[in-house]
Design an enzyme around this catalytic site. Structure first.
Site, PDB file in Angstrom:
ATOM      1  N   GLN A  88      18.872 -19.440   9.467  1.00  0.00           N
ATOM      2  CA  GLN A  88      19.087 -20.875   9.627  1.00  0.00           C
ATOM      3  C   GLN A  88      19.232 -21.279  11.093  1.00  0.00           C
ATOM      4  O   GLN A  88      19.037 -22.442  11.435  1.00  0.00           O
ATOM      5  CB  GLN A  88      20.342 -21.323   8.868  1.00  0.00           C
ATOM      6  CG  GLN A  88      20.203 -21.271   7.372  1.00  0.00           C
ATOM      7  CD  GLN A  88      21.483 -21.714   6.720  1.00  0.00           C
ATOM      8  OE1 GLN A  88      22.350 -20.892   6.421  1.00  0.00           O
ATOM      9  NE2 GLN A  88      21.616 -23.013   6.508  1.00  0.00           N
ATOM     10  N   CYS A 121      23.359 -27.613   1.825  1.00  0.00           N
ATOM     11  CA  CYS A 121      22.928 -26.624   2.810  1.00  0.00           C
ATOM     12  C   CYS A 121      22.873 -27.273   4.183  1.00  0.00           C
ATOM     13  O   CYS A 121      22.382 -28.394   4.317  1.00  0.00           O
ATOM     14  CB  CYS A 121      21.545 -26.097   2.413  1.00  0.00           C
ATOM     15  SG  CYS A 121      20.898 -24.819   3.500  1.00  0.00           S
ATOM     16  N   LEU A 122      23.366 -26.556   5.185  1.00  0.00           N
ATOM     17  CA  LEU A 122      23.318 -27.083   6.543  1.00  0.00           C
ATOM     18  C   LEU A 122      21.878 -27.306   7.010  1.00  0.00           C
ATOM     19  O   LEU A 122      21.640 -28.107   7.906  1.00  0.00           O
ATOM     20  CB  LEU A 122      24.055 -26.144   7.514  1.00  0.00           C
ATOM     21  CG  LEU A 122      25.567 -26.021   7.290  1.00  0.00           C
ATOM     22  CD1 LEU A 122      26.178 -25.023   8.259  1.00  0.00           C
ATOM     23  CD2 LEU A 122      26.251 -27.369   7.393  1.00  0.00           C
ATOM     24  N   HIS A 179      18.649 -17.178   1.755  1.00  0.00           N
ATOM     25  CA  HIS A 179      18.084 -17.467   3.085  1.00  0.00           C
ATOM     26  C   HIS A 179      17.445 -16.227   3.713  1.00  0.00           C
ATOM     27  O   HIS A 179      16.466 -16.338   4.445  1.00  0.00           O
ATOM     28  CB  HIS A 179      19.166 -17.991   4.038  1.00  0.00           C
ATOM     29  CG  HIS A 179      19.499 -19.435   3.850  1.00  0.00           C
ATOM     30  ND1 HIS A 179      18.607 -20.457   4.096  1.00  0.00           N
ATOM     31  CD2 HIS A 179      20.642 -20.032   3.457  1.00  0.00           C
ATOM     32  CE1 HIS A 179      19.190 -21.623   3.863  1.00  0.00           C
ATOM     33  NE2 HIS A 179      20.431 -21.388   3.467  1.00  0.00           N
ATOM     34  N   GLY A 239      29.112 -21.571   4.772  1.00  0.00           N
ATOM     35  CA  GLY A 239      28.258 -20.390   4.850  1.00  0.00           C
ATOM     36  C   GLY A 239      27.104 -20.665   5.786  1.00  0.00           C
ATOM     37  O   GLY A 239      26.662 -21.805   5.922  1.00  0.00           O
ATOM     38  N   HIS A 280      23.661 -17.992  -2.381  1.00  0.00           N
ATOM     39  CA  HIS A 280      22.965 -19.041  -1.632  1.00  0.00           C
ATOM     40  C   HIS A 280      22.557 -18.525  -0.249  1.00  0.00           C
ATOM     41  O   HIS A 280      21.409 -18.673   0.168  1.00  0.00           O
ATOM     42  CB  HIS A 280      23.900 -20.260  -1.505  1.00  0.00           C
ATOM     43  CG  HIS A 280      23.382 -21.350  -0.637  1.00  0.00           C
ATOM     44  ND1 HIS A 280      23.003 -22.579  -1.135  1.00  0.00           N
ATOM     45  CD2 HIS A 280      23.182 -21.433   0.702  1.00  0.00           C
ATOM     46  CE1 HIS A 280      22.591 -23.354  -0.132  1.00  0.00           C
ATOM     47  NE2 HIS A 280      22.701 -22.672   0.987  1.00  0.00           N
ATOM     48  N   GLU A 281      23.504 -17.906   0.450  1.00  0.00           N
ATOM     49  CA  GLU A 281      23.217 -17.414   1.803  1.00  0.00           C
ATOM     50  C   GLU A 281      22.241 -16.242   1.772  1.00  0.00           C
ATOM     51  O   GLU A 281      21.380 -16.115   2.638  1.00  0.00           O
ATOM     52  CB  GLU A 281      24.510 -17.036   2.536  1.00  0.00           C
ATOM     53  CG  GLU A 281      25.473 -18.196   2.763  1.00  0.00           C
ATOM     54  CD  GLU A 281      24.861 -19.418   3.423  1.00  0.00           C
ATOM     55  OE1 GLU A 281      23.890 -19.291   4.206  1.00  0.00           O
ATOM     56  OE2 GLU A 281      25.344 -20.528   3.157  1.00  0.00           O
TER      57      GLU A 281
END
Length: 188
Positions: A65, A108-109, A154, A60, A150-151
């Protein structure tokens, strides 16, 4: 779910088109703006985001991000299956959430190599627009529900570490990977 009109190979590329911002970067804390018109510029951002996500082994990625202040997510929990299209969500809104509250490990990235448990509802109902601007509705459960939540966090300037309840594990894991708990903004 209808087939996505954007095709991106599910593979790493040497130089992904976008840079991923990491914990401590202010861009991750700004609320994202709604997208008023879905056009070729937005579709190119989607392609770039998918290539960047696949190149970083993500499932994701939210536009903030990669420094793009727009309400846009790409999700793919079927990385091994080329025939399963990724999910593109523009201006997503959670209409309801339910099921059990489930504790699950997240990463998370934007916080590489940090993995911690977060409690989230196991089911969400979401409305959004697809890459062609068409209104869509989705009921997701399990991993997909978790990734969507989660996304979507952001888009509101919230990171998964803000939801971690175990402060000792959080501090230990962050410092082990060069991050600081000063950048965490606990969600009440």
């Amino acid at each position: 779910m209808s087939a996505i009109s954007i095709k991106v190979p599910k593979q790493k590329i040497k130089n992904p088109p976008l840079d991923i911002h990491t914990l401590g970067d202010r861009v991750l804390r700004q609320p994202a703006k709604r997208i008023s018109k879905v056009n070729d510029e937005i579709r190119q951002i989607i392609v770039d985001m998918l290539q960047t996500m696949y190149s970083n082994d993500g499932i994701g990625l939210a536009a903030p991000q990669v420094g793009i202040n727009k309400q846009l997510l790409v999700i793919d929990i079927e990385l091994k299956d080329e025939d399963k299209p990724p999910l593109v969500m523009i201006n997503p809104e959670i209409k309801s959430s339910g099921g059990d509250l489930v504790n699950g490990e997240e990463g998370c990235l934007s916080i590489p190599e940090v993995f911690l448990d977060v409690v989230r509802p196991d089911r969400v109902e979401v409305s959004y627009r697809d890459e062609d601007g068409r209104p869509k509705h989705l009921i997701a459960e399990g991993l997909l529900a978790r990734v969507i939540q989660h996304e979507m966090d952001h888009l509101n300037g919230v990171l998964f570490v803000d939801r971690v309840k175990n402060a000792i594990a959080l501090n230990k894991e962050l410092s082990a990977h060069g991050f600081t708990s000063r950048d965490v903004q606990a969600v009440k």
